[in-house]
Design a protein around this motif. Sequence first.
Motif: not given
Length: 197
Positions: A72-77, A81-91, A131-138
């Motif tokens: 759901g993150a915008p492209p180009g992050q 930053e992208l990982v930070g968004t993902a980890i924060a979402a666990l909250g 998470l690696t796979d998701a980042l690669h797909e992004h």
Amino acid sequence: MSRWEPNARGRLEQAALALYGERGYEKVTVAEIAARAGLTERTFFRHYADKREVLFDGSNRLQQTLLDAVAGAPPGQPPIELVGTAIAALGALFDAGERRELARQRQAVIDRNPELQERELVKLARLGAALTDALHEHGIPVPAASLAAQIGMAVFRVTFVRWLDGAARRSFAELAGAAFDELREMTSRSTPPTART
């Protein structure tokens, strides 16, 4: 016993954690967990494959939350930053209801049992791979995706320990943000910053 079993899964989790804390994981049986929860063994096995899985039931939700946040993150992050968004979402998972106390009980059980510690490491490795796979797909190239995911999992572990401590009563997302801020400081300075809690 009635066929309708309100919150059977939650009752089984609470019963298991209480028994594991009282008598130790190894000495508790599925029958005892079911009895403590006021349910049958059959009901237990409808929810969990075995008594160990009560402790690792949330793994799929953790993974899906990470994957959804990346997707759901915008492209180009930038990757971090992208990982930070993902980890924060666990909250959203960790800060719901009474999760902190249940998580403390769960972690205390795991910390006393080498078999469960090994299972916890496997869970974290799977989260990192997903998470690696998701980042690669992004759109993040594989080497950078793998490095960012591993950094993210390290930040997750640090954040989780701080959140469990709960001395400052800060949310998981706030603690994750603070950990990523510390990481940025460490990578931009020659001397490490003072640890924040």
